[in-house]
Design a protein around this motif. Structure first.
Motif, PDB file in Angstrom:
ATOM      1  N   LYS A 125     -40.729  29.464 -13.752  1.00  0.00           N
ATOM      2  CA  LYS A 125     -39.983  29.577 -12.498  1.00  0.00           C
ATOM      3  C   LYS A 125     -39.891  28.229 -11.780  1.00  0.00           C
ATOM      4  O   LYS A 125     -38.873  27.923 -11.139  1.00  0.00           O
ATOM      5  CB  LYS A 125     -40.613  30.642 -11.594  1.00  0.00           C
ATOM      6  N   GLY A 130     -37.126  26.521 -13.490  1.00  0.00           N
ATOM      7  CA  GLY A 130     -35.852  27.039 -13.002  1.00  0.00           C
ATOM      8  C   GLY A 130     -35.492  26.480 -11.634  1.00  0.00           C
ATOM      9  O   GLY A 130     -34.341  26.084 -11.393  1.00  0.00           O
ATOM     10  N   GLU A 165     -35.130  32.515 -11.111  1.00  0.00           N
ATOM     11  CA  GLU A 165     -34.874  32.760 -12.529  1.00  0.00           C
ATOM     12  C   GLU A 165     -35.700  31.793 -13.384  1.00  0.00           C
ATOM     13  O   GLU A 165     -35.747  30.597 -13.117  1.00  0.00           O
ATOM     14  CB  GLU A 165     -33.393  32.577 -12.833  1.00  0.00           C
ATOM     15  N   SER A 166     -36.323  32.315 -14.408  1.00  0.00           N
ATOM     16  CA  SER A 166     -37.179  31.509 -15.276  1.00  0.00           C
ATOM     17  C   SER A 166     -36.352  30.652 -16.227  1.00  0.00           C
ATOM     18  O   SER A 166     -35.284  31.068 -16.684  1.00  0.00           O
ATOM     19  CB  SER A 166     -38.118  32.412 -16.085  1.00  0.00           C
ATOM     20  N   ARG A 167     -36.872  29.459 -16.506  1.00  0.00           N
ATOM     21  CA  ARG A 167     -36.279  28.562 -17.505  1.00  0.00           C
ATOM     22  C   ARG A 167     -37.391  28.015 -18.385  1.00  0.00           C
ATOM     23  O   ARG A 167     -38.526  27.813 -17.930  1.00  0.00           O
ATOM     24  CB  ARG A 167     -35.554  27.384 -16.818  1.00  0.00           C
TER      25      ARG A 167
END
Length: 476
Positions: free
Chosen positions: A140, A143, A293-295
Motif C-alpha cells: 500500500k 501504491g 490500492e496495493s502495488r
C-alpha cells in the motif's frame, strides 16, 4: 523538530550526557544596564529570578538554542549542514515531484528518476498505526507513492544483506589482527546518532573501533545512485533518492560529506523522511493507508520483489549474524540457539561462545546512551571484555526510533512498541549469504567482495571533530 532526534543529539537530554551540554558555543545576548546591579535567585522549582536592590523580582527567560544554531556548531554533538531542515522533509519530495509533472514534452530530458527506499522499521510502524500486516503496508505504501509520481519503491532490507555480510567479513579481519590497537571490540556503525556522538565527544579514542561498513541506508544510496542509475543510463544527479526511516538522526547521516558526490554535486540519499512524516503525507492527502490500492514493490535485480527480514531483532541483527558467522569461521562451531544474558538493564545484553572450556567470543547489545557511555568509558580505560557490540542510540533500538509514529488514544508507548515488534517479526527471516541477487551484485556490480569498488560502495570513514576553543568550552 530537534526534540525528535535521539538522546545523542538533544541538548536537553542531560540524563544521557556526560558533558556536551556544557560546551555550547552559541553566544547568549545579555542586555546590560550600566550602573545597575542585581542578584539572581533560583527558586525551588528551578525558575530563575532577577532581584533588584529594591526587592523587585523579575522572572528570567531561558536562553533558547534552535536546531539551526546547532547545525554549524562543533561545541555540542549535533552536526549537519544548514540544508538539513529544508532538504530533509516531505515538502522537498513534493517539490521534486511537482517539477517533474510541470515539464513539457520537450523538457523530459530534465526529468529526474524518483526513487523511495523504505526501511522495515518504518513499514512496521505504519502497519501498526493502520492495523494492517507488514506485507500489506509495503504494497500500500508502494501504491501511495506511485500515485504521487514516484518511479521506484524499494525495501532497504535488501541493502541490509550487503551491510550484514560486509560486517561479518570485517569482523574476521579485525579478529585476525586483534593484537593491533583499535581492532577489537568492533562497534556497529549503523546508528548515526551513536557515530555522531563518538566523533564529537571521544574522537580518536573510539573511532578506530567503529565498523567501517556503511549502514543499510547508505548502501541503498550506493545501489540507487550507482547501480540503478547506470542501468537507466543516467548520471547520479538525475536520480532523486528518498529514504523512509524510523529515526531523525538518519537525516544527519545522509548529510555527511562522505556521502556526497563532488563530481555530480549530489548525495547518495537526497532526502530522508520519517515514518511519522509519511503519516503526515497521508493525512495531508486525506488518505488512510489501509484504503490505498496495493502495488508490487520494485526489485533492483531480476527476481520479483518480496519483503524479507533478518534474524536478531529490530535494529538489524548485527550481533546475531556476526556471532554465527565468526563462531563457524574461527572455531568451527555451529550455533543453533543464541542465549542472551541481560546485565545492568534490558537494553544491555551479552552472548558468549565457549570453546574447549573457555570463553572465546563475547558479544553485546548496548542500546541507549547510558549503556553506551558505560561501554565507552570501559573501552577508554582498556577494560572492555567484548569482541563486538551492536550499538544503538535509542532505548529498545530502531523500532523505538524518534521518527516512529507516536501512540494514539492513550495507548501506552510500551504496548505500541510491542505491537510494532510483533508486526516486524512476522516476516520470515533469510540469510544474507543465501541471496542469489546479492551474489550477482558482488560479481557484476562490485567485481568481487574484496575489490576497490566494493570498499568504495560499501564502506566509509569517520572524522574526529576538533572542538572549538573559547571560554564556554572550559570545564570548570
Amino acid at each position: 523538530m530537534a526534540s525528535n532526534f535521539s538522546g545523542a543529539l538533544r541538548l536537553t537530554d542531560l540524563d544521557d550526557f556526560i558533558t556536551p551540554s556544557q560546551e555550547c558555543v552559541k553566544p547568549v545576548k545579555v542586555n546590560r544596564i550600566s550602573g545597575k546591579t542585581a542578584a539572581i535567585k533560583i527558586e525551588a522549582d528551578g525558575s530563575h529570578y532577577q532581584v533588584e536592590t529594591d526587592g523587585i523580582k523579575t522572572k528570567l527567560e531561558k536562553a533558547e538554542i534552535t536546531l539551526n544554531d546547532c547545525l554549524a556548531c562543533s561545541g555540542c554533538i549535533t552536526s549537519a549542514e544548514s540544508v538539513l531542515i529544508t532538504q530533509q522533509s516531505q515538502q522537498e519530495l513534493y517539490r521534486i515531484l511537482g517539477e517533474n509533472k510541470g515539464l513539457t514534452t520537450e523538457e523530459q530530458s530534465q526529468r529526474k528518476l524518483v526513487v523511495v527506499s523504505i526501511s522495515p522499521q518504518s513499514r512496521a510502524s505504519l502497519a501498526a498505526k493502520y492495523k494492517i500486516t507488514s506485507q500489506e503496508a509495503a504494497e500500500k505504501l508502494t501504491g501511495f507513492l506511485k500515485q504521487l509520481g514516484v518511479d521506484y519503491v524499494f525495501d532497504t532490507t535488501f541493502a541490509r544483506n550487503l551491510s550484514l555480510l560486509e560486517s561479518q567479513y570485517e569482523f574476521i579481519q579485525r579478529y585476525n589482527n586483534k593484537a593491533t590497537k583499535g581492532s577489537l571490540p568492533m562497534l556497529a556503525s549503523a546508528c548515526p546518532g551513536w557515530v555522531c556522538y563518538a566523533e564529537k565527544t571521544h574522537g580518536s579514542y573510539v573511532l578506530p573501533y567503529i565498523s567501517t561498513t556503511k549502514s543499510p541506508q547508505q548502501i541503498m544510496g550506493s545501489l540507487v545512485k550507482d547501480y540503478l542509475a547506470r542501468i537507466h543510463g543516467l548520471t547520479p544527479d538525475m536520480v532523486y533518492h528518498v529514504t523512509v526511516m524510523p529515526c531523525f538522526d538518519k537525516k544527519l547521516e545522509a548529510s555527511r560529506e562522505d556521502f556526497y558526490n563532488d563530481i555530480y554535486k549530489t548525495r547518495d540519499v537526497d532526502c530522508v523522511i520519517t515514518s511519522a512524516e509519511v503519516d503526515m503525507m497521508l493525512d495531508s492527502e486525506g488518505l488512510s493507508l489501509a484504503d490505498i490500492e496495493s502495488r508490487q514493490l520494485d526489485s533492483l535485480c531480476d527476481h520479483d520483489a518480496a519483503i524479507i527480514n533478518h534474524e536478531g531483532g529490530g535494529s538489524g541483527g548485527y550481533v546475531h549474524h556476526i556471532f554465527h558467522y565468526a563462531s563457524q569461521e574461527l572455531f568451527g562451531a555451529k550455533v543453533h540457539d543464541m542465549q542472551y544474558k541481560t546485565l545492568r538493564n534490558k537494553d544491555f545484553k551479552e552472548v558468549i561462545l565457549e570453546h574447549e572450556g573457555e570463553v572465546v567470543l563475547r558479544f553485546a547489545l548496548a542500546y541507549g546512551f547510558r549503556n553506551i557511555q558505560n561501554l565507552v568509558q570501559k573501552l577508554k580505560r582498556g577494560k572492555s571484555l567484548y569482541h563486538c557490540v551492536e550499538v544503538m542510540a535509542c532505548p529498545s533500538g530502531c523500532l523505538n526510533g524518534g521518527g516512529q509514529i507516536r501512540p494514539l488514544d492513550d495507548e501506552p508507548a510500551k504496548d505500541l512498541l510491542e505491537r510494532v515488534e510483533k508486526i516486524y517479526s512476522e516476516i520470515a527471516p533469510v540469510k544474507p549469504e543465501d541471496s542469489e541477487d546479492v551474489k550477482k551484485l558482488y560479481a557484476d556490480w562490485l567485481g568481487g567482495k574484496d575489490s576497490i569498488k566494493s570498499k568504495s560502495m560499501l564502506h566509509t570513514q569517520y572524522h574526529e571533530v576538533e572542538k572549538m576553543t573559547n571560554a564556554l568550552v572550559i570545564k570548570w
